[in-house]
Motif scaffolding. Structure first.
Motif, PDB file in Angstrom:
ATOM      1  N   PHE A 556      60.263  21.054  41.943  1.00 42.01           N
ATOM      2  CA  PHE A 556      60.616  21.312  40.551  1.00 42.01           C
ATOM      3  C   PHE A 556      59.397  21.175  39.640  1.00 42.01           C
ATOM      4  O   PHE A 556      59.191  21.987  38.722  1.00 42.01           O
ATOM      5  N   GLY A 557      58.584  20.172  39.920  1.00 40.94           N
ATOM      6  CA  GLY A 557      57.398  19.950  39.084  1.00 40.94           C
ATOM      7  C   GLY A 557      56.412  21.091  39.161  1.00 40.94           C
ATOM      8  O   GLY A 557      55.845  21.516  38.148  1.00 40.94           O
ATOM      9  N   ILE A 558      56.192  21.620  40.374  1.00 42.74           N
ATOM     10  CA  ILE A 558      55.263  22.737  40.528  1.00 42.74           C
ATOM     11  C   ILE A 558      55.796  23.984  39.827  1.00 42.74           C
ATOM     12  O   ILE A 558      55.056  24.714  39.162  1.00 42.74           O
ATOM     13  N   GLU A 559      57.100  24.240  39.963  1.00 50.20           N
ATOM     14  CA  GLU A 559      57.697  25.380  39.262  1.00 50.20           C
ATOM     15  C   GLU A 559      57.569  25.213  37.753  1.00 50.20           C
ATOM     16  O   GLU A 559      57.322  26.187  37.025  1.00 50.20           O
ATOM     17  N   LEU A 560      57.725  23.987  37.282  1.00 54.57           N
ATOM     18  CA  LEU A 560      57.566  23.722  35.849  1.00 54.57           C
ATOM     19  C   LEU A 560      56.142  24.028  35.394  1.00 54.57           C
ATOM     20  O   LEU A 560      55.925  24.645  34.340  1.00 54.57           O
ATOM     21  N   ALA A 874      48.180  27.726  42.973  1.00 50.93           N
ATOM     22  CA  ALA A 874      47.358  28.936  43.104  1.00 50.93           C
ATOM     23  C   ALA A 874      48.028  29.954  44.021  1.00 50.93           C
ATOM     24  O   ALA A 874      48.037  31.157  43.743  1.00 50.93           O
ATOM     25  N   LEU A 875      48.610  29.468  45.122  1.00 52.71           N
ATOM     26  CA  LEU A 875      49.309  30.363  46.039  1.00 52.71           C
ATOM     27  C   LEU A 875      50.509  31.005  45.361  1.00 52.71           C
ATOM     28  O   LEU A 875      50.801  32.192  45.566  1.00 52.71           O
ATOM     29  N   HIS A 876      51.188  30.235  44.520  1.00 45.66           N
ATOM     30  CA  HIS A 876      52.328  30.761  43.768  1.00 45.66           C
ATOM     31  C   HIS A 876      51.880  31.904  42.867  1.00 45.66           C
ATOM     32  O   HIS A 876      52.518  32.958  42.803  1.00 45.66           O
ATOM     33  N   VAL A 881      51.138  37.790  41.417  1.00 46.44           N
ATOM     34  CA  VAL A 881      50.330  38.989  41.202  1.00 46.44           C
ATOM     35  C   VAL A 881      50.880  40.151  42.014  1.00 46.44           C
ATOM     36  O   VAL A 881      50.948  41.284  41.554  1.00 46.44           O
ATOM     37  N   LYS A 882      51.331  39.898  43.215  1.00 45.64           N
ATOM     38  CA  LYS A 882      51.845  40.960  44.079  1.00 45.64           C
ATOM     39  C   LYS A 882      53.226  41.423  43.633  1.00 45.64           C
ATOM     40  O   LYS A 882      53.619  42.550  43.867  1.00 45.64           O
ATOM     41  N   ASP A 883      53.960  40.543  42.951  1.00 48.05           N
ATOM     42  CA  ASP A 883      55.326  40.898  42.570  1.00 48.05           C
ATOM     43  C   ASP A 883      55.383  41.665  41.258  1.00 48.05           C
ATOM     44  O   ASP A 883      56.271  42.476  41.041  1.00 48.05           O
ATOM     45  N   SER A 893      48.737  37.349  35.458  1.00 52.28           N
ATOM     46  CA  SER A 893      48.885  36.474  36.623  1.00 52.28           C
ATOM     47  C   SER A 893      47.535  36.199  37.276  1.00 52.28           C
ATOM     48  O   SER A 893      47.280  35.084  37.741  1.00 52.28           O
ATOM     49  N   ILE A 894      46.667  37.200  37.315  1.00 54.93           N
ATOM     50  CA  ILE A 894      45.342  36.995  37.888  1.00 54.93           C
ATOM     51  C   ILE A 894      44.557  35.980  37.067  1.00 54.93           C
ATOM     52  O   ILE A 894      43.878  35.105  37.616  1.00 54.93           O
ATOM     53  N   SER A 895      44.641  36.086  35.746  1.00 62.94           N
ATOM     54  CA  SER A 895      43.928  35.128  34.907  1.00 62.94           C
ATOM     55  C   SER A 895      44.445  33.716  35.130  1.00 62.94           C
ATOM     56  O   SER A 895      43.667  32.756  35.158  1.00 62.94           O
ATOM     57  N   HIS A 896      45.752  33.563  35.355  1.00 65.98           N
ATOM     58  CA  HIS A 896      46.307  32.245  35.653  1.00 65.98           C
ATOM     59  C   HIS A 896      45.812  31.745  37.005  1.00 65.98           C
ATOM     60  O   HIS A 896      45.489  30.562  37.164  1.00 65.98           O
ATOM     61  N   TYR A 897      45.759  32.637  37.984  1.00 70.38           N
ATOM     62  CA  TYR A 897      45.234  32.265  39.308  1.00 70.38           C
ATOM     63  C   TYR A 897      43.780  31.805  39.191  1.00 70.38           C
ATOM     64  O   TYR A 897      43.387  30.799  39.796  1.00 70.38           O
TER      65      TYR A 897
END
Length: 933
Positions: A556-560, A874-876, A881-883, A893-897
């Motif tokens: 949950f924390g990572i999704e947050l 990062a994997l998320h 990016v692919k979705d 999404s790339i900038s967030h990665y």
């Protein structure tokens, strides 16, 4: 694997992962080797005059004043009587260089140019200027040289003003535009008495490029709704009218001059650009003169469902919108030069006033020019792919290409021009899709390799933690050694097969790195099979409910955290949840004061993500309040420490000096703001104070005591001084509130540690960073350390996004750096803004190091858990990016990665440095113990 080797390998792996995203999604779309395509018929114009009003918004030009009069009366007359108009839709990043490349070269800039400040050409490209007979340019030294540098021959002549004139503190930035207009008039006057120049000017296919930077400069300095910006529009309008008159007089009113007026990008209400807001992407386009369709009335229904026509008072005039890259083929068609070789623009036929035959031939040349790119791209990809693996683009095979070309030529020869135009439009659409297909041909292959390596690395780190801290180590047996040798041979063969496959396909050297990296990573994972087996055998003895609860909380924390990159309000939700932690854990009953401090600091910090990122006006009162709050925090600490353990004289003097420095910085910012408001420029004294404060902030903390709180407070004061100078509004309050929470975190973690282990009880006031580490007191990882690691990652993200979105270029106010410099310099300004972003980051980092020391845990051990959490984020983002479907969402999404990977690499570097320093302190501590014994 030794810990030092582990960190170095991890650093290399993350650097590879970081750069992989650029090779996968941001490779240059340009290809070379195409044949130039030109219209075989005589062009309508002999020359073209291009006006580019840098930073001009569409609504700022078209929308009338409050009293109903137009801000640009001449251009308004052109729209109503003589020319064609519309909105030019730009793309992200809405910066000057990408905009001008789209205008003049017809393609959208790739991200590699940002490494050179959008000034140099990372890849050479063709442009309308390059294809022209002669081009004369006037304007900014940041824009014009890149087109002259990329041109073949010496037919491009640039006239620029000194870079020092691009001063945001200038009394009148519109003088930049006045300079351009005056230089053009002087140039034409000189040409009348210069026979050589006069002959060149009367040749065909000439281009005159006027780059007008005053609007952009005034927009940054005073905002687009300011008096200065709006008056600058009137000045540009009058200048354009004068240049048109001078040009027509010079050429004897021969009617062979085409005029195009547009902008490279727009601007937000608060004076920034770079992202995708409509105020940044909607720019004006007005064309008139030779070969351009005259004004057309279009009463009744319109094909645009926005309300701009009514708002601008142009409902009865036909509006023709284009993509920014479409302007390049339009200009090429008007003066009869070949279309830029890398252009992906589609000729807007509604702007042309010519025969249907000319339009059909122009569209045919446009279609063949794009088809040529498709053919080169296909040939390149076919050359580097095994024949039995190559999958061609089915909608545009060789036979279909020949059919398209043959049928279109037949239609033109038979005079069926409208049908030929429709065929050309279909061919362009297919060729564009085919270009995208081959440009992204290897994307899935490379992305899968990187994901495979990413999953393998994260799995290995988890196994490494379990092996090191879960007592799962076992001495290697003979069977295990034989299995490991066989496993190594198998993976070696696999690596050789992958390398051979890439070699046969003549793949780039970077492909070897991305595809071979998973091999040793997964070999390392498979070597830890005994560790995984031991974990499985120990499952019955584990507190499964507690482990499962931690798993759910971490998930949950990572999704947050991932959602907070898209919705900053999620940080507020997270901080509210964290505020309740003392109540849930039972710490509130044992340490009420520290728990209340934690709860209130979390709630106060939770306000910042709810505040607007953009659209605010500068307010120096917030900066003054931040200075007062900082002084109050420091005074409170000095008073409390005086009762417990009085400071030595040197520390008292240092803190007094830093208090004075805070006052001086607050004064410097307010006086600079006042000076710029009255257009008196940046005072030299203020500039010297600002740069001295920046330099001294790296040195002053080293002079403070090595006691935990005293060293942290000195670091905080130095960083806050710089942050005050870089602030323009409420963000100045962010570091003091964040620091309050960080001090509360240190105290409450110490309380939690003392509650769990009474034997390890230590007083924070006695902790000294300079003391050597006693290895006997370093403990193993526990489940509670996962929470500490997550808190750290959460606070890091909060430090990044608490009062700004660093994934968006326009989230920063250029006025933030005005205490340091006002003359445009992208690297220095970008560096200062990046340091502003890093200051809260450093506050959190220093706090985390203090918690590691106070909780008697090896810093490298806790960093391993942080590394796992960061890698999962990062994997998320890589999967996001692919979705995502649209290129804008992909870029987000790339900038967030990139942000998460940059943070992880920074942590890895810090881990290597910390490991070296900690190892030395442990060795010294061991030697002293042995000597004592």
């Amino acid at each position: 694997m030794k810990m030092m080797t582990f960190f170095i390998v991890g650093l290399i792996v993350h650097v590879v992962f970081f750069f992989s995203i650029f090779d996968i999604y941001f490779t240059s779309p340009l290809v070379h080797g195409m044949t130039p395509q030109r219209v075989p018929l005589a062009p309508p114009a002999k020359r073209l005059v291009l006006f580019v009003a840098d930073g001009l918004r569409a609504d700022s030009l078209f929308k009338p004043d409050n009293n109903g009069t137009g801000r640009a009366p001449y251009l308004r007359t052109v729209i109503e009587e003589r020319g064609t108009w519309g909105v030019s839709h730009t793309r992200v990043p809405t910066e000057s260089r990408p905009g001008h490349v789209a205008l003049l070269a017809g393609f959208y800039e790739d991200v590699s140019a940002v490494a050179k400040g959008w000034k140099e050409n990372p890849v050479e490209f063709d442009s309308v200027i390059n294809e022209s007979r002669h081009t004369w340019c006037w304007g900014s030294p940041d824009i014009l040289p890149m087109f002259a540098k990329g041109a073949t021959g010496d037919h491009v002549y640039t006239h620029t003003y000194p870079p020092e004139r691009e001063d945001f503190a200038s009394t009148d930035a519109s003088r930049l535009d006045t300079w351009v207009f005056d230089e053009v008039k002087d140039f034409l006057n000189v040409a009348k008495s210069n026979e050589t120049l006069l002959n060149k000017l009367h040749e065909e296919q000439n281009v005159f490029f006027l780059h007008l930077l005053g609007l952009d400069t005034n927009g940054h300095a005073h905002r687009p709704m300011s008096k200065e910006y709006l008056e600058n529009i009137g000045l540009v309008d009058a200048g354009v009218a004068e240049i048109v008159t001078v040009m027509d007089d010079f050429y004897g009113h021969d009617g062979k001059t085409a005029y195009v007026f547009t902008s490279d990008h727009g601007m937000t209400n608060w004076g920034s650009h770079g992202a995708g807001h409509p105020s940044e992407t909607l720019t004006p386009l007005v064309a008139w003169g030779a070969g351009v369709q005259t004004a057309q009335r279009e009463p009744g229904s319109h094909k645009y469902d926005d309300n701009y026509l009514k708002e601008w008072g142009l409902e009865t005039y036909k509006r023709v919108d284009v993509n920014q890259a479409d302007i390049a083929p339009l200009m090429s068609s008007l003066i009869g030069v070949p279309f830029p070789l890398n252009s992906v623009g589609v000729l807007p036929l509604n702007y042309l006033n010519n025969s249907q035959h000319f339009k059909a031939e122009s569209m045919y040349a446009n279609a063949i020019q794009i088809l040529e790119q498709f053919r080169v791209k296909m040939a390149q990809k076919k050359k580097t792919t095994l024949s039995f693996l190559f999958t061609p683009y089915q909608s545009l095979t060789d036979s279909k290409q020949m059919d398209f070309v043959r049928q279109t030529r037949d239609l033109i020869q038979r005079g069926q021009f409208n049908e030929a135009i429709r065929y050309c439009e279909d061919l362009i659409a297919q060729a564009m899709e085919g270009l995208s297909y081959y440009h992204t041909y290897d994307r899935f292959f490379l992305g899968s390799s990187v994901v495979l390596g990413f999953i393998g690395w994260t799995s290995y780190v988890v196994l490494f933690i379990l092996k090191t801290h879960a007592s799962l180590r076992k001495p290697p047996s003979n069977t295990h050694m034989v299995t490991e040798i066989n496993l190594g041979q198998a993976f070696l063969c696999l690596g050789l097969l992958v390398a051979l496959f890439l070699l046969v396909q003549s793949s780039p050297w970077t492909y070897y790195i991305y595809c071979l990296l998973p091999v040793p990573v997964w070999y390392s994972v498979m070597r830890e099979f005994e560790t995984l087996s031991g974990l499985i055998r120990s499952i019955p003895s584990l507190p499964l409910s507690k482990c499962f609860g931690y798993f759910l909380l971490v998930t949950f924390g990572i999704e947050l955290l991932v959602m907070s990159f898209f919705y900053r309000a999620m940080l507020t939700l997270g901080l509210v949840v964290l505020a309740l932690w003392p109540m849930v854990s039972g710490l509130y009953t044992k340490a009420k004061f520290r728990s209340l401090s934690w709860m209130f600091s979390c709630l106060f910090l939770a306000v910042f993500p709810l505040l607007p990122v953009v659209g605010r006006e500068p307010n120096v009162n917030y900066v003054i309040c931040a200075g007062v709050l900082t002084l109050f925090n420091l005074s409170s600490y000095l008073c409390s420490s005086w009762r417990c353990s009085p400071l030595i004289r040197r520390d008292r003097q240092l803190f007094i000096f830093q208090m004075v420095q805070v006052v001086l910085c607050a004064y410097t910012l307010t006086s600079t703001h006042s000076s710029l408001q009255v257009k008196q420029g940046l005072p030299l004294f203020n500039q010297l104070v600002s740069w001295f404060t920046l330099v001294s902030s790296f040195l002053i903390p080293l002079l403070s005591s090595t006691r935990l709180f005293q060293r942290l407070l000195s670091i905080l004061m130095s960083l806050v001084c710089v942050y005050l100078l870089l602030s323009t509004g409420y963000e100045a309050l962010f570091p003091p509130v964040l620091s309050w929470l960080m001090f509360a975190w240190i105290n409450i973690e110490q309380e939690a540690m003392n509650t769990q282990e009474s034997s390890f009880r230590t007083e924070l006031s006695s902790i000294d960073f300079a003391e050597n580490i006693d290895i006997t007191k370093i403990r193993q990882l526990r489940l509670d350390d996962i929470r500490r690691s997550y808190f750290f990652v959460f606070f890091i993200i909060t430090a990044f996004f608490g009062c700004g979105n660093i994934a968006s270029i326009n989230s920063f106010d250029p006025a933030s750096v005005y205490c340091f410099l006002t003359v445009f310099n992208p690297f220095i300004m970008g560096g200062l803004l990046m340091w502003k972003v890093l200051i809260p980051f450093i506050i959190v980092m220093c706090t985390f190091e203090s918690i590691q020391v106070s909780t008697q845990l090896s810093s490298r051990s806790l960093f391993l858990v942080v590394l796992v959490i960061s890698d999962l984020m990062a994997l998320h983002f890589f999967f996001l990016v692919k979705d995502y479907g649209s290129w804008l969402d992909i870029g987000t999404s790339i900038s967030h990665y990139v942000i998460v990977m940059s943070m992880t690499i920074f942590l890895m570097l810090l881990s290597v440095m910390t490991h070296i320093l900690t190892s030395k302190r442990i060795i010294i501590g061991q030697k002293r113990k042995m000597h004592f014994r």
